[in-house]
Motif scaffolding. Structure first.
Motif, short mmCIF file in Angstrom:
data_model
loop_
_atom_site.label_atom_id
_atom_site.label_comp_id
_atom_site.label_asym_id
_atom_site.label_seq_id
_atom_site.Cartn_x
_atom_site.Cartn_y
_atom_site.Cartn_z
N HIS A 21 -2.73 -10.13 0.16
CA HIS A 21 -3.35 -10.09 1.49
C HIS A 21 -4.08 -11.39 1.78
N MET B 104 0.84 -1.19 0.00
CA MET B 104 0.00 0.00 0.00
C MET B 104 0.88 1.25 0.00
N ARG C 161 -9.56 2.27 -9.34
CA ARG C 161 -8.53 2.98 -8.56
C ARG C 161 -7.76 3.95 -9.45
N LYS D 105 0.21 4.14 -0.99
CA LYS D 105 -0.58 5.31 -0.57
C LYS D 105 -1.88 4.81 0.00
N ARG D 106 -2.50 5.59 0.85
CA ARG D 106 -3.78 5.17 1.45
C ARG D 106 -4.79 4.81 0.37
N GLU D 107 -5.47 3.69 0.58
CA GLU D 107 -6.52 3.24 -0.35
C GLU D 107 -5.98 2.87 -1.73
N GLN D 108 -4.67 2.83 -1.90
CA GLN D 108 -4.11 2.52 -3.22
C GLN D 108 -3.34 1.21 -3.17
N HIS D 109 -3.85 0.20 -2.47
CA HIS D 109 -3.05 -1.02 -2.40
C HIS D 109 -3.05 -1.74 -3.74
N GLU E 113 0.68 6.47 -10.37
CA GLU E 113 -0.49 7.09 -9.78
C GLU E 113 -1.09 8.06 -10.79
#
Ligand code: FAD
Length: 415
Positions: free
Chosen positions: A182, A47, A297, A49-53, A265
Motif C-alpha cells: 500500500h 485484503m 492479526r 478478508k476485512r481487516e486481514q490485509h 487464517e
C-alpha cells in the motif's frame, strides 16, 4: 502518441515509482508504463478478508534505520511498527531443543567466518559451507536459511554477493501495519502520467532517443529507464537493441530465486500466541518458516525459499496450503487443523511480469550488478533492485536505484 516525452519509465514497482518521484520534481515530461493492471510490482498488499490485509511480496523494512521508505512513510503520516521480529526464535522450542538451536547458530556463525576469512576461489557459498564442521548435520538447515535470503540453493549463490549485502545491512527490521504494498503504490505522485495494463514489447534506438513499442501503440522518448526484473529482462519478452546484449547477459547472471508465501487464517486465535515464529522442520530443507499472528492479526504468514518454494509450488496452491497446515499440525498438535483455513497465496514465479522473487548473483558474477546498472549511450538507463550493489533484493535497494537512474537520465538530457 505523436509527441516526444523526455523520459519514459518502464515498470511501476518500487524502482519505477521512485524514479517518477524524482522526475516529478524536475523540469521535464515523463510517463510511467506498467504491464500489469496494478502498480507496485513485487510490493503488493491484498485484503482477502476485512481487516486481514497481508503482503504477498515484501513486508519488512530491512536495515530499517537507514531505509528511505521509513521517511516516505513518515512524510505520508503512515505508522511504522518498530518492534523486534520474532525470527530466529522457535516458539516453545517445538521440535528444536535449545542444544540443537545453539549448535545450528554456531554452524551459521562458522560458515559466515569461513566466507569472510577464507572465501573459496570458486566464490560458491556451498564450497565455503562444505569446509565447516557439522555440515552433514546442518546442510538442510543452512539450505533453508539461504533459500529464504537468496531464493536459491547454496551452490547457486555467490559468496562475494552474499557478503556485500550482509556487510551493508543492519539488524533492524521494521514493519508497516498499513502494508508495504500500500505504501509503495501510494507513494507514486498523484500528478504522474501513468499507463497501466500497457506492456512494453520492444525498444528501438532512434536519432531523437528511443521508440517504445507497446500493446497500445508506439511512443517516442528522449530516454527510457528500464526497471523490469532481471528474469523479465533476460526472457527477451521486451525486444531490445542488439547493443544491449551485455545487459541481458548481466541480467541472466543475476536471475531471480524462488520465494513464496502462504497465508492461513486462524479461526480460534487463542490456540496461537501473537508475534511468535517456528521453523516447520529444522532438519529438512523442504520446510517453511511460520510467523504466527504477525502484528496480532489472526493469520499465519508462511514463508518458503529456494528448493522448498520450487518444490512445493510445483504441485499447485492446494498442495501448498496442505503443506503449511501439516507442518503446523505436526508441531502444535491435531487441534491446530480445525483452527487453520487457507487465506491467500503468492505466485511470483508464475507472474509473467516478474517471473521469480529477487535477484541473486551466481558464483563469480556479483560484478554483473555494476554491469547492469550502466547507462547505454545516454538514452537507456537501468534501475531495479538487482542493480544495487549492496541492497539488492530489497525495496529500499529498488528505491535507491530508481533515484539514481532518474538523476542519471536528467543529467544526460541536461534538464
Ligand atoms: C515473497 C517476497 C518477499 C519479499 N520480502 C521483502 C521484504 O520483506 N523486504 C524487502 O525489502 N524486500 C522484499 N522482497 C523484495 C522486494 O519486493 C523487491 O526487491 C522490490 O519490490 C523490487 O522492486 P523493483 O521495482 O526493482 O521491481 P518490480 O517490483 O518487479 O517492478 C518491476 C515492474 O515492471 C513491470 N513490468 C514487467 N514487464 C514489463 C513490461 N514489458 N512493460 C511494462 N512494465 C513491465 C512489472 O509488472 C513490475 O510492476 C520480497 C520479494 C518477494 C517476492
Amino acid at each position: 502518441m505523436d509527441s516526444i516525452t523526455d523520459i519514459v519509465v518502464v515498470g511501476a514497482g518500487a524502482a519505477g515509482i521512485s524514479a517518477m518521484r524524482v522526475l516529478a520534481r524536475a523540469n521535464c515530461t515523463s510517463l510511467l508504463l506498467e504491464a500489469s493492471p496494478r502498480i507496485g510490482g513485487r510490493a503488493w498488499t491484498v485484503m482477502p478478508k476485512r481487516e486481514q490485509h497481508v503482503d504477498l511480496g515484501c513486508g519488512w523494512l530491512h536495515s530499517a534505520e537507514q531505509n528511505p521508505w521509513v521517511q516516505v512513510a513518515e512524510e505520508a503520516g503512515v505508522s511504522v511498527d518498530r518492534r523486534q521480529a520474532a525470527w530466529g526464535k522457535q516458539y516453545q522450542n517445538l521440535d528444536f531443543n535449545p542444544e540443537e538451536q545453539k549448535a545450528a547458530r554456531k554452524f551459521l556463525r562458522d560458515w559466515n567466518s569461513e566466507m569472510w576469512e577464507r572465501p573459496p576461489e570458486t566464490d560458491s557459498a556451498w564450497d565455503a559451507a562444505s569446509r565447516v564442521e557439522g555440515v552433514e548435520r546442518w546442510r538442510p538447515y543452512l539450505e533453508r536459511v539461504v533459500g529464504a535470503v537468496s531464493g536459491k540453493r547454496l551452490d547457486e549463490v555467490s559468496v562475494t554477493d552474499f557478503m556485500n549485502y550482509h556487510q551493508a545491512s543492519t539488524e533492524a527490521d521494521w514493519r508497516l501495519p498499513v502494508g508495504f504494498g500500500h505504501l509503495v503504490a501510494a507513494s507514486l505522485p498523484r500528478e504522474a502520467n501513468t499507463l497501466v495494463a500497457t506492456p512494453v514489447t520492444g525498444i528501438v534506438l532512434e536519432p531523437f532517443g528511443v521508440r517504445l513499442e507497446t500493446r497500445s501503440g508506439t511512443l517516442r522518448a528522449r530516454a527510457a529507464i528500464l526497471t523490469v526484473s532481471t528474469n523479465v529482462l533476460a526472457s527477451g519478452s521486451i525486444a531490445l537493441p542488439t547493443a544491449l546484449t551485455d545487459w541481458q547477459a548481466a541480467a541472466s547472471d543475476l536471475s531471480l530465486g524462488s520465494n513464496e508465501k502462504v497465508f492461513l487464517e486462524i479461526v480460534s486465535p487463542s490456540d496461537f500466541e501473537p508475534e511468535t515464529q517456528v521453523v516447520g522442520n529444522p532438519r529438512s530443507s523442504i520446510t517453511g518458516a511460520y510467523y504466527i499472528r504477525p502484528l496480532g492479526r489472526n493469520v499465519v504468514e508462511s514463508f518458503y525459499g529456494g528448493e522448498a518454494a520450487s518444490e512445493i509450488w510445483s504441485l499447485g496452491p492446494a498442495h501448498a496450503y496442505d503443506f503449511a497446515t501439516n507442518e503446523l499440525v505436526r508441531l502444535f498438535g491435531s487441534k491446530a487443523r480445525s483452527s487453520l483455513r487457507p487465506l491467500t497465496i503468492s505466485g511470483w514465479k508464475q507472474d509473467p511480469w516478474v517471473l521469480g522473487s529477487y535477484s541473486c548473483a551466481s558464483p563469480r558474477k556479483s560484478i554483473a550488478r555494476t554491469q547492469l546498472a550502466r547507462a547505454y549511450d545516454g538514452r537507456i538507463f537501468f534501475a531495479g533492485e538487482a542493480t544495487h550493489r549492496t541492497a539488492f533484493s530489497t525495496v529500499h535497494g529498488a528505491f535507491l536505484s530508481g533515484e539514481r537512474a532518474a538523476q542519471e537520465a536528467l543529467h544526460a538530457l541536461s534538464v
